[in-house]
Design a protein around this motif. Structure first.
Motif, PDB file in Angstrom:
ATOM      1  N   SER A 432      86.899 -74.897  28.367  1.00 43.58           N
ATOM      2  CA  SER A 432      87.399 -74.675  29.715  1.00 43.58           C
ATOM      3  C   SER A 432      86.521 -75.393  30.733  1.00 43.58           C
ATOM      4  CB  SER A 432      87.446 -73.175  30.023  1.00 43.58           C
ATOM      5  OG  SER A 432      87.688 -72.956  31.390  1.00 43.58           O
ATOM      6  N   ALA A 433      87.151 -75.902  31.795  1.00 44.82           N
ATOM      7  CA  ALA A 433      86.380 -76.506  32.885  1.00 44.82           C
ATOM      8  C   ALA A 433      85.476 -75.477  33.541  1.00 44.82           C
ATOM      9  CB  ALA A 433      87.326 -77.132  33.912  1.00 44.82           C
ATOM     10  N   ASP A 434      85.884 -74.197  33.503  1.00 38.83           N
ATOM     11  CA  ASP A 434      85.043 -73.130  34.067  1.00 38.83           C
ATOM     12  C   ASP A 434      83.730 -73.011  33.299  1.00 38.83           C
ATOM     13  OD1 ASP A 434      86.980 -72.581  35.929  1.00 38.83           O
ATOM     14  OD2 ASP A 434      87.884 -70.959  34.768  1.00 38.83           O
ATOM     15  N   THR A 435      83.774 -73.315  31.985  1.00 43.22           N
ATOM     16  CA  THR A 435      82.553 -73.234  31.192  1.00 43.22           C
ATOM     17  C   THR A 435      81.511 -74.209  31.704  1.00 43.22           C
ATOM     18  OG1 THR A 435      83.823 -72.569  29.241  1.00 43.22           O
ATOM     19  CG2 THR A 435      81.610 -73.451  28.872  1.00 43.22           C
ATOM     20  N   PHE A 436      81.938 -75.433  32.006  1.00 40.08           N
ATOM     21  CA  PHE A 436      80.994 -76.444  32.492  1.00 40.08           C
ATOM     22  C   PHE A 436      80.530 -76.123  33.907  1.00 40.08           C
ATOM     23  CE2 PHE A 436      83.186 -78.493  29.044  1.00 40.08           C
ATOM     24  CZ  PHE A 436      82.203 -79.243  28.432  1.00 40.08           C
ATOM     25  N   GLN A 437      81.403 -75.521  34.740  1.00 38.87           N
ATOM     26  CA  GLN A 437      80.996 -75.119  36.079  1.00 38.87           C
ATOM     27  C   GLN A 437      79.998 -73.966  36.008  1.00 38.87           C
ATOM     28  OE1 GLN A 437      81.534 -76.613  38.853  1.00 38.87           O
ATOM     29  NE2 GLN A 437      80.561 -75.100  40.180  1.00 38.87           N
ATOM     30  N   SER A 438      80.237 -73.016  35.107  1.00 40.96           N
ATOM     31  CA  SER A 438      79.300 -71.910  34.934  1.00 40.96           C
ATOM     32  C   SER A 438      77.956 -72.415  34.420  1.00 40.96           C
ATOM     33  CB  SER A 438      79.882 -70.881  33.960  1.00 40.96           C
ATOM     34  OG  SER A 438      81.087 -70.337  34.452  1.00 40.96           O
ATOM     35  N   TRP A 439      77.999 -73.384  33.501  1.00 40.80           N
ATOM     36  CA  TRP A 439      76.776 -73.997  32.985  1.00 40.80           C
ATOM     37  C   TRP A 439      75.981 -74.621  34.138  1.00 40.80           C
ATOM     38  CZ3 TRP A 439      77.313 -79.288  30.100  1.00 40.80           C
ATOM     39  CH2 TRP A 439      76.049 -79.859  29.936  1.00 40.80           C
ATOM     40  N   ARG A 440      76.661 -75.355  35.023  1.00 33.38           N
ATOM     41  CA  ARG A 440      75.970 -76.000  36.140  1.00 33.38           C
ATOM     42  C   ARG A 440      75.323 -74.960  37.064  1.00 33.38           C
ATOM     43  NH1 ARG A 440      76.624 -81.045  38.070  1.00 33.38           N
ATOM     44  NH2 ARG A 440      78.506 -81.309  36.801  1.00 33.38           N
ATOM     45  N   GLN A 441      76.043 -73.884  37.373  1.00 32.91           N
ATOM     46  CA  GLN A 441      75.505 -72.859  38.265  1.00 32.91           C
ATOM     47  C   GLN A 441      74.375 -72.082  37.599  1.00 32.91           C
ATOM     48  OE1 GLN A 441      78.918 -70.518  39.337  1.00 32.91           O
ATOM     49  NE2 GLN A 441      79.667 -71.998  40.821  1.00 32.91           N
ATOM     50  N   LEU A 442      74.513 -71.813  36.301  1.00 27.93           N
ATOM     51  CA  LEU A 442      73.499 -71.040  35.596  1.00 27.93           C
ATOM     52  C   LEU A 442      72.192 -71.812  35.478  1.00 27.93           C
ATOM     53  CD1 LEU A 442      72.817 -68.466  34.008  1.00 27.93           C
ATOM     54  CD2 LEU A 442      73.662 -69.617  31.960  1.00 27.93           C
ATOM     55  N   MET A 443      72.259 -73.099  35.179  1.00 26.24           N
ATOM     56  CA  MET A 443      71.051 -73.896  35.013  1.00 26.24           C
ATOM     57  C   MET A 443      70.400 -74.224  36.350  1.00 26.24           C
ATOM     58  SD  MET A 443      70.504 -74.142  31.823  1.00 26.24           S
ATOM     59  CE  MET A 443      69.157 -75.322  31.911  1.00 26.24           C
ATOM     60  N   GLY A 444      71.233 -74.481  37.387  1.00 25.70           N
ATOM     61  CA  GLY A 444      70.660 -74.819  38.688  1.00 25.70           C
ATOM     62  C   GLY A 444      69.715 -75.999  38.583  1.00 25.70           C
ATOM     63  N   ARG A 445      68.465 -75.813  39.039  1.00 26.29           N
ATOM     64  CA  ARG A 445      67.450 -76.856  38.959  1.00 26.29           C
ATOM     65  C   ARG A 445      66.518 -76.644  37.770  1.00 26.29           C
ATOM     66  NH1 ARG A 445      63.971 -76.777  42.903  1.00 26.29           N
ATOM     67  NH2 ARG A 445      63.696 -79.020  43.187  1.00 26.29           N
ATOM     68  N   ARG A 446      66.930 -75.782  36.842  1.00 26.03           N
ATOM     69  CA  ARG A 446      66.090 -75.498  35.680  1.00 26.03           C
ATOM     70  C   ARG A 446      66.272 -76.564  34.602  1.00 26.03           C
ATOM     71  NH1 ARG A 446      68.865 -70.827  37.043  1.00 26.03           N
ATOM     72  NH2 ARG A 446      67.591 -69.160  37.922  1.00 26.03           N
ATOM     73  N   ARG A 447      65.263 -76.669  33.743  1.00 27.94           N
ATOM     74  CA  ARG A 447      65.345 -77.539  32.577  1.00 27.94           C
ATOM     75  C   ARG A 447      64.857 -76.777  31.351  1.00 27.94           C
ATOM     76  NH1 ARG A 447      62.578 -83.216  33.640  1.00 27.94           N
ATOM     77  NH2 ARG A 447      60.961 -81.913  34.591  1.00 27.94           N
ATOM     78  N   LEU A 448      65.581 -76.945  30.250  1.00 23.13           N
ATOM     79  CA  LEU A 448      65.267 -76.252  29.002  1.00 23.13           C
ATOM     80  C   LEU A 448      65.010 -77.277  27.912  1.00 23.13           C
ATOM     81  CD1 LEU A 448      65.114 -73.710  27.185  1.00 23.13           C
ATOM     82  CD2 LEU A 448      67.589 -73.924  26.869  1.00 23.13           C
ATOM     83  N   GLN A 449      63.904 -77.103  27.179  1.00 26.93           N
ATOM     84  CA  GLN A 449      63.564 -77.943  26.037  1.00 26.93           C
ATOM     85  C   GLN A 449      63.261 -77.025  24.852  1.00 26.93           C
ATOM     86  OE1 GLN A 449      61.389 -81.404  28.761  1.00 26.93           O
ATOM     87  NE2 GLN A 449      60.177 -80.106  27.439  1.00 26.93           N
ATOM     88  N   LEU A 450      63.950 -77.283  23.727  1.00 31.97           N
ATOM     89  CA  LEU A 450      63.853 -76.390  22.577  1.00 31.97           C
ATOM     90  C   LEU A 450      63.704 -77.206  21.302  1.00 31.97           C
ATOM     91  CD1 LEU A 450      64.077 -73.463  21.442  1.00 31.97           C
ATOM     92  CD2 LEU A 450      66.548 -73.882  21.241  1.00 31.97           C
ATOM     93  N   ALA A 451      62.692 -76.874  20.503  1.00 34.17           N
ATOM     94  CA  ALA A 451      62.514 -77.465  19.172  1.00 34.17           C
ATOM     95  C   ALA A 451      63.068 -76.488  18.154  1.00 34.17           C
ATOM     96  CB  ALA A 451      61.043 -77.749  18.904  1.00 34.17           C
ATOM     97  N   ALA A 452      64.043 -76.923  17.376  1.00 40.14           N
ATOM     98  CA  ALA A 452      64.704 -76.060  16.391  1.00 40.14           C
ATOM     99  C   ALA A 452      64.302 -76.481  14.984  1.00 40.14           C
ATOM    100  CB  ALA A 452      66.218 -76.139  16.552  1.00 40.14           C
TER     101      ALA A 452
END
Length: 715
Positions: A432-452
């Protein structure tokens, strides 16, 4: 009487006295003001009032404003009150100070009706013994009755507060406190470190108060918030303590729609700190189509000596989007120390996700650990437990990089079953396009880096071992770098990126080495007619919100290089060595059990809009050579190839492969066999020679391309 009213002398005397009496009254009142509020009397009264503290009051004696109404008053300008025995330091300062007295003060019963200070600096301090001072004068219950006027007003002033451990200033303070009815209203600004506006109003009756408090400021990440509390409280003046009987608290973040409501009872607030026996709360927020609701409670929280400690907290939350829901339950304890260091101990986190009614739960996690940090924007989370009933460890570190919040994490998992997270029909995947909009609002100016680091990844038909990757995400991108895994009996290296744009775009590259190709082609393209071991390289990209759009826009390049495998569905070697008299209609019949073995096989394909074009294809074995070119359509699941096959003796058989990728059809290339022949009889004769004269028809075809001299003519 009539003669008196008609007398001009009477009216002259009346007019004279009518004008003279007001003038005499005004003059008398003016003289009275200057008598009662003369500079000398004011200075003498000030000296007497502050004699016991050793303070001195100074003001501009040439600029004193006086008046009678609504109460007798005088206004001083450039007022300064020194600190005790320190005449060069200021305990109180005001641009103007107005003191109004009750009318009874004129007859020997002095009573201050109002004090109004404008553009003032007022200091309220707490001593080491816990007592309070205002303008460096002790403030006690006895002093309150004699010093405080009926009404205090501050206009555009600054109130400096200093406890035993903290110091801050309330700027642009305006408001009043009226002892006659107990009403008060104050507004001020607090810069600590960003601007905040505070408002406090209510009514004080005996030892109880009805209070409404409101604060508006900004979080450290720049988001504005408002905080409101309204309720009743008991005031213990001697102890300097306020205890709430009942009240409601509201916390709101306009940017994110976050709203928290709490019920407060038994809160104790004082200059020494605060104590909260128990608080229950509910909250709600939304990110586009994503809603986050929850409730919880805090038990036995205390704030003393700049240390905040919560014995235990508990929160039950749910993130919902359409029919899916993710439940998150938290519990633990919390301590924050004066230097900013904090710790969340005995932390328990439970997670659970359901994709819709009747679906199996996923993201089932049970974690325990702690969070520690030297400051609010730098902290580290350590968890261990299980994820989907498999042992797991998780670490997350928060820090500031170039002014932006960055989260670095590491996930170690023994085993993960991917089946619950993958759609049953991969060709019907849709986002859904709402998923990508929610992703943008949730992340804001944050950055996530994860080693799996995952030991085993499993699906119904795929077994991946030793999966390792570095994942990163912000509001604009999700990246997977340094992806490495063992699968299809070989290894793979790659990377990928997903761009959060109005039409989402993705791109990726992966290189398989020493793998079994058949399961790879089955999983990637639903093609199961090649087997063998070798290398494969895919560089692909596309855009869209669903799998159909991805297939329609798929582009890039694919390469396969195999050894010691087979082409499933037809035995070309047996076809070329057909014994005499074998019926032609059986030559090209698809048979899943038939196979054409090879020593080496290579194919390249350039993809555009879901269609792959193969400029070169080659197959060789001890008894067979094959070359050709063609195309395949991933959307329609069809292929179309023209090939040349040889079993030696410089004899070549042209044939075509077409139709469904899953069940292709094989046929002689009639056009190439009869190329250059004119009449139907000649064409019939050529076909007959193909089957009955050991392929001698090849000599009637035009000379092959130069590549034919090496034994591999091109189609």
């Amino acid at each position: 009487m009539t003669r008196l009213l008609q007398s001009g002398k009477f009216w002259l005397k009346s007019l004279t006295w009518g004008l003279l009496l007001p003038l005499l009254l005004i003059a008398g009142m003016h003289s009275g003001l200057h008598y009662f509020f003369s500079e000398t009397r004011i200075r003498e009264a000030a000296a007497a009032a502050f004699a016991d503290t050793g303070q001195e009051l100074s003001f501009n004696g040439t600029h004193i404003t006086r008046g009678w109404f609504p109460h007798p008053f005088f206004t001083l300008h450039d007022v300064r009150l020194s600190r005790p025995h320190q005449p060069n330091e200021t305990a109180f300062r005001a641009d103007s100070l107005q003191v109004a007295f009750s009318w009874s003060s004129l007859w020997g019963d002095p009573s201050i009706r109002r004090i109004r200070a404008e553009d003032a600096d007022l200091y309220l301090r707490q001593t080491e013994q816990g007592a309070w001072q205002i303008a460096d004068r002790p403030l006690s219950a006895d002093d309150t009755e004699t010093i405080l006027p009926q009404r205090i007003e501050l206009i555009q002033s600054t109130l400096h507060l200093q406890t035993q451990h903290q110091r801050f200033s309330l700027l642009q303070t305006e408001g009043h406190f009226d002892r006659s009815d107990g009403s008060f209203h104050w507004e001020a600004g607090l810069f600590s470190p960003q601007e905040a506006r505070l408002s406090l109003s209510g009514r004080l009756v005996d030892q109880s108060a009805e209070v409404a408090f409101q604060a508006a400021s900004f979080l450290p990440n720049g988001h504005p918030f408002t905080l409101r509390w309204q309720g009743t409280a008991d005031i213990e003046a001697e102890a300097g303590r306020l205890t709430s009987r009942n009240g409601s608290l509201n916390f709101h973040l306009p940017d994110t729609g976050f709203n928290l409501d709490a019920q407060t009872q038994g809160w104790q607030l004082s200059a020494a700190g605060a104590e909260l026996p128990e608080t229950r709360f509910v909250f709600h927020t939304a990110y586009g189509a994503l809603e986050h609701n929850g409730s919880g409670k805090i038990r036995r929280a205390a704030y003393h000596n700049d240390i905040l400690h919560i014995d235990s907290f508990q929160a039950e939350t749910a993130l919902s989007q359409h029919d899916s829901q993710t439940a998150l339950n938290l519990s633990g304890s919390f301590t924050r120390y004066p230097e900013g260091r904090f710790r969340i101990g005995n932390l328990h986190i439970d997670t659970r996700h359901t994709a819709g009614p009747g679906s199996l739960p996923a993201f089932v996690g049970h974690w325990q650990g702690q969070i520690e940090g030297p400051a609010a924007d730098v902290w580290q989370l350590q968890l261990q437990g299980s994820f989907d009933h498999q042992p797991a460890q998780f670490q997350l570190h928060a820090r500031q990089q170039e002014g932006l919040p960055v989260f670095d994490g590491r996930l170690q998992l023994d085993k993960l079953a991917l089946t619950p997270y993958l759609p049953e029909n991969t060709r019907a995947v849709s986002l859904s396009a709402d998923t990508f909009q929610s992703w943008r609002q949730l992340m804001g100016r944050r950055r996530l880096q994860l080693a799996a680091d995952i030991g085993v990844l499993e699906t119904s038909g795929l077994h991946i071992q030793d999966f390792q990757a570095r994942l990163s995400a912000d509001a604009e991108h999700i990246r997977a770098e340094a992806v490495e895994m063992a699968l299809y009996e070989g290894r793979a290296l790659g990377h990928a990126v997903l761009h959060n744009r109005p039409v989402p775009e993705w791109a990726g590259e992966i290189h398989f080495s020493d793998i079994q190709i058949k399961p790879l082609l089955q999983d990637a393209f639903r093609f199961n007619h090649l087997s063998g071991r070798g290398e494969a390289r895919f560089s692909l990209s596309s855009a869209g919100l669903n799998s159909q759009e991805w297939l329609a826009g798929l582009g890039g390049r694919a390469e396969l290089s195999l050894e010691h495998g087979a082409w499933q569905g037809i035995n070309l070697g047996k076809l070329l060595d057909r014994p005499e008299g074998a019926p032609e209609q059986n030559l090209f019949f698809y048979n899943a059990d038939s196979r054409t073995p090879f020593n080496r096989f290579r194919i390249e394909a350039d993809l555009k809009n879901g269609v792959g074009h193969t400029p070169a294809l080659s197959l060789s074995s001890s008894s067979l050579n094959l070359s050709g070119q063609g195309s395949f359509d991933i959307r329609a699941q069809t292929l179309n190839y023209a090939l040349l096959a040889s079993a030696g003796r410089n004899l070549w058989l042209p044939f075509k492969i077409g139709g469904s990728i899953n069940r292709p059809s094989f046929a002689l290339d009639y056009d190439r066999i009869t190329g250059g022949l004119q009449t139907p009889e000649q064409k019939r004769q050529a076909l007959q020679e193909v089957f009955n004269q050991q392929w001698q028809w090849i000599q009637k075809l035009p000379e092959p391309a130069p590549a034919a001299k090496t034994g591999q003519p091109q189609p």
